[in-house]
Structures are given as C-alpha cells and as structure tokens.
Design an enzyme around this catalytic site. Structure first.
Site, PDB file in Angstrom:
ATOM      1  CB  CYS B  85      -0.990  -0.046   1.163  1.00 47.98           C
ATOM      2  SG  CYS B  85      -2.377   1.084   0.963  1.00 47.98           S
ATOM      3  CG  HIS B 192      -3.575  -3.677   3.240  1.00 47.26           C
ATOM      4  ND1 HIS B 192      -2.541  -3.066   3.902  1.00 47.26           N
ATOM      5  CD2 HIS B 192      -4.252  -2.687   2.625  1.00 47.26           C
ATOM      6  CE1 HIS B 192      -2.588  -1.757   3.708  1.00 47.26           C
ATOM      7  NE2 HIS B 192      -3.620  -1.500   2.931  1.00 47.26           N
ATOM      8  CD  GLU B 194      -0.656  -5.573   5.625  1.00 45.73           C
ATOM      9  OE1 GLU B 194      -0.606  -6.160   4.539  1.00 45.73           O
ATOM     10  OE2 GLU B 194      -0.905  -4.355   5.751  1.00 45.73           O
TER      11      GLU B 194
END
Lengths: 87, 224
Positions: B85, B192, B194
């Site tokens: 990002c 994302h 994560e």
C-alpha cells in the site's frame, strides 16, 4: 531574493480525475461554457541566490527532484525578483 | 533471519505487518525511519499508512527518510524489499519499482475486499499460492497504477506483474495490483496480505504470500 511561482499538473497524457470531477460539477451548476478543467498544485518559494539564472536552475532541479513525480507530472514556473526588505 | 518493518511518521499498518511476520515465526522488529543502516536485515517491509501525512504526493517525502538509504542498499544487494500500500507508493517514488501510483480514477478512498488474479505464480512473492484467484482487503485513495507504454511492455516481457485486479477498483493500468522489479527481489502491491492471515478475521488468503517468501530460505539466511 527571488520568488518562484511553480505550477504542477499531470502530464497531458494522464487522466486528471479531480479536474474531471470539478468539470462535471461545474456543468451540473449549469456553467455550460466550461470546456476543460485542470486541477494541480501551486507553490510559492522564495530563494536567495546570486542571480536570476541561478534561481531558475535551482527551481528546475528541485522541482524534478521533489515537487513533481517525473513519471506522471510536469511543471511550469514564473520567477520574479522581490524588492529588498526595508529594515 | 531478521525482518524489519519500517515505521515512518504516519505509517499505520506497522503492527499488522509485525504480527503477521511474528505469526510466521520470523524474527521481526519495528525499525524507525530515521535509522539509516539496515545491513542486518534479510527482508525489509514498508507498511501501509499515510507516511508524512501523504503531503505533496503519497510516498514523496518518505522516500527521503534515512531508512530509504538502507532500503536502496538492500534492494541493490538482492535482499528482499516489500512495500504494501503506502509502502508500494514509497518504492515507486524512490525509483526502486517502475511506474507511479496516482489518485484513484474515481477520486476517493476505497476500503473493500477485492478479487485478485495471481498473474505470475512463480515469483518469490506468489509461489505458495495453489489457486490463481484470491481475495484480499484494499484500503487506499491513490492506488491507480501508471506506467508509460515502454515500461508496461518491459513489465510484461519480464513477467514482473504478479497480481492483477479481477474488477479494477481504481483505474490501474492493465488492472495491475502488484509488481516486482526486474531482479525479482523488490515487490510492491496495493492490497493488504498482512490483514488476511488470521482465520478469526475471516480471510486467510494473505498467508500464502508470506509462505511464498518463507519457501525461499536461500534468500532469508543473510546476516544470520
């Protein structure tokens, strides 16, 4: 002392989404004469250099280095000499 | 192996990344953006957020943070560098990945879950995926990937496009969501992974991203 007025916009080949949105909003407000809107950034930067040529060179260098992303933006600028401040 | 998560002023996915790495038992630590020397780290992660308030352009100020000298050195050494990002935005601003990220084609912040295609399942960052369509969260206002025609042709010729959007949410050129550099060790993506590693949160499609990296033990032994 010199004053640089620097105008940053997307390159012509790149869609300017904010400009497009502003244009359609102006049309919605019935400003039908509006043909195109470009939305960009404006900087005023004061520089203390030996002469105007040196100021111009510095503006061009730091604009490429920081103020624009050379992949997608370009800039123009006006440079004027400021009157010396009176103490 | 040690992994660094770089904390810029305004980064806000530092802990998400840190806990994801810890979940995979990596020796991760959070490193301040003022630290220039990153020699001891085999992998460096630039997390999501709004570094330096997104002033000027996303990533434009962060690229001059002291840590970016260490990141550039790591990239040159062939160590792993990952930008998620805002991290992706920083890597393009720094010239460590080609192209640029513009504001979304339809201006505004998008927070959603989207379908991604694994466009190149053979990269360091995608090799553990056993399916070619995955779902990951996105959260960005400037995810609209741009590269000139020559750069795009080069990205394609070298299989550098790793993830693409199934339904392009932001206007990205050729639906590009994630790319690697030509050497294959520097990676950036807008979605994302994560945030999708724990079943408790309802999506584990990010796990194979980290498992892909872990499969490359040859790359993770630096400085151990």
């Amino acid at each position: 002392m010199y004053l640089a007025k620097i105008y940053v916009t997307y390159k012509k080949s790149i869609l300017d989404p904010q400009g497009e949105v502003v244009k359609s909003a102006l049309h919605r407000l019935n400003y039908t004469n509006v043909q195109a809107v470009t939305c960009g950034k404006y900087f005023e930067i004061k520089l203390d250099t030996a002469d105007k040529a040196a100021a111009a060179k510095e503006v061009e260098t730091f604009s490429d280095e920081l103020l624009i992303n050379i992949n997608m933006e370009s800039f123009t600028y006006d440079l004027s000499e400021l009157a010396e401040a009176v103490d | 192996m040690r992994a660094a998560v770089i904390n810029f002023p305004g980064s806000n996915c530092v802990l998400d990344m840190y806990y994801a790495l810890k979940d995979f038992r990596l020796d991760a630590e959070i490193v301040d953006a003022n630290q220039e020397n990153l020699d001891g780290f085999s992998a460096i992660f630039l997390p999501g957020g709004f570094s330096y308030g997104d002033y000027l352009r996303t990533g434009a100020i962060a690229r001059f943070a002291p840590a970016m000298k260490g990141v550039a050195k790591a990239a040159k050494d062939g160590r792993l560098v990952v930008g998620i990002c805002n991290g992706f935005q920083i890597l393009t601003e720094a010239g460590l990945l080609p192209g640029a990220l513009r504001e979304n084609a339809k201006p505004g912040f998008i927070c959603d879950e989207i379908t991604l295609n694994v466009a190149n399942p053979d990269s360091i960052f995608s090799s553990a995926y056993d399916k070619l369509q995955i779902t990951l969260p996105i959260a960005h206002g400037a995810g609209n990937y741009y590269a000139d025609a020559q750069t795009l042709a080069s990205l394609k010729a070298h299989q550098q496009i790793i993830f693409t959007y199934e339904d392009n949410p932001n206007g990205s050129l050729d639906d590009i969501a994630g790319i690697v550099n030509q050497a294959g060790n520097v990676f950036g993506m807008m979605p994302h992974p994560e945030r999708a590693v724990d079943p408790l949160l309802g999506n584990t499609d990010g796990r194979a991203f980290f498992q892909s990296i872990l499969q490359r033990k040859d790359l993770l032994t630096h400085a151990d």
